[in-house]
Design a protein around this motif. Structure first.
Motif, PDB file in Angstrom:
ATOM      1  N   PHE A 250       0.832  -1.203   0.000  1.00  0.00           N
ATOM      2  CA  PHE A 250       0.000   0.000   0.000  1.00  0.00           C
ATOM      3  C   PHE A 250       0.864   1.250   0.000  1.00  0.00           C
ATOM      4  CE2 PHE A 250      -2.286   3.353   2.259  1.00  0.00           C
ATOM      5  CZ  PHE A 250      -3.409   3.455   1.451  1.00  0.00           C
ATOM      6  N   TRP A 251       1.903   1.271   0.810  1.00  0.00           N
ATOM      7  CA  TRP A 251       2.798   2.434   0.861  1.00  0.00           C
ATOM      8  C   TRP A 251       3.487   2.641  -0.484  1.00  0.00           C
ATOM      9  CZ3 TRP A 251       8.128   2.800   0.306  1.00  0.00           C
ATOM     10  CH2 TRP A 251       8.659   4.040   0.575  1.00  0.00           C
TER      11      TRP A 251
ATOM     12  N   SER B 216       1.051   3.953  -3.018  1.00  0.00           N
ATOM     13  CA  SER B 216       0.700   5.329  -2.675  1.00  0.00           C
ATOM     14  C   SER B 216       1.806   6.286  -3.128  1.00  0.00           C
ATOM     15  CB  SER B 216       0.478   5.445  -1.180  1.00  0.00           C
ATOM     16  OG  SER B 216       0.262   6.787  -0.815  1.00  0.00           O
ATOM     17  N   GLN B 217       3.056   5.901  -2.910  1.00  0.00           N
ATOM     18  CA  GLN B 217       4.176   6.740  -3.340  1.00  0.00           C
ATOM     19  C   GLN B 217       4.256   6.810  -4.860  1.00  0.00           C
ATOM     20  OE1 GLN B 217       6.124   8.614  -1.331  1.00  0.00           O
ATOM     21  NE2 GLN B 217       4.753   7.929   0.283  1.00  0.00           N
TER      22      GLN B 217
ATOM     23  N   ALA C 292       1.811   6.668  -6.953  1.00  0.00           N
ATOM     24  CA  ALA C 292       0.719   7.491  -7.470  1.00  0.00           C
ATOM     25  C   ALA C 292       1.041   8.974  -7.378  1.00  0.00           C
ATOM     26  CB  ALA C 292      -0.571   7.183  -6.711  1.00  0.00           C
ATOM     27  N   HIS C 293       1.898   9.362  -6.452  1.00  0.00           N
ATOM     28  CA  HIS C 293       2.214  10.777  -6.269  1.00  0.00           C
ATOM     29  C   HIS C 293       3.405  11.239  -7.110  1.00  0.00           C
ATOM     30  CE1 HIS C 293      -0.756  11.360  -3.217  1.00  0.00           C
ATOM     31  NE2 HIS C 293      -0.312  10.318  -2.541  1.00  0.00           N
TER      32      HIS C 293
END
Length: 82
Positions: free
Chosen positions: A34-35, A38-39, A41-42
């Motif tokens: 998940f981390w 998430s990274q 995607a940014h």
């Protein structure tokens, strides 16, 4: 008698159930995934590659016409040109 007291005072090793280890590993891997996503995607998207000479020469022959007639909205409420 001293040997009996020494044996009774020794602590038995603590055993962790295998199910708890599996759950902990799955939880750590899930949070790590998940981390990472998430990274990712940014992060900004990479720039498009530069046009080559023949591609630049061909661009002037491209024409967009009847864009309004071929535009549709998909089920995710995004405009799609066909």
């Amino acid at each position: 008698m001293a040997a009996g007291k020494a044996a009774a005072s020794e602590k038995q090793p603590v055993s962790i159930p295998p199910a708890a280890i599996v759950i902990a590993v799955v939880l750590v891997l899930g949070l790590g995934g998940f981390w990472y996503l998430s990274q990712a995607a940014h992060r900004p998207a990479p720039p498009p590659p530069p046009l080559t000479g023949p591609a630049k020469a061909y661009v002037k022959y491209l024409q967009l016409s009847d864009v309004d007639k071929s535009a549709n909205v998909n089920y995710m409420k995004q405009m799609v040109l066909e």
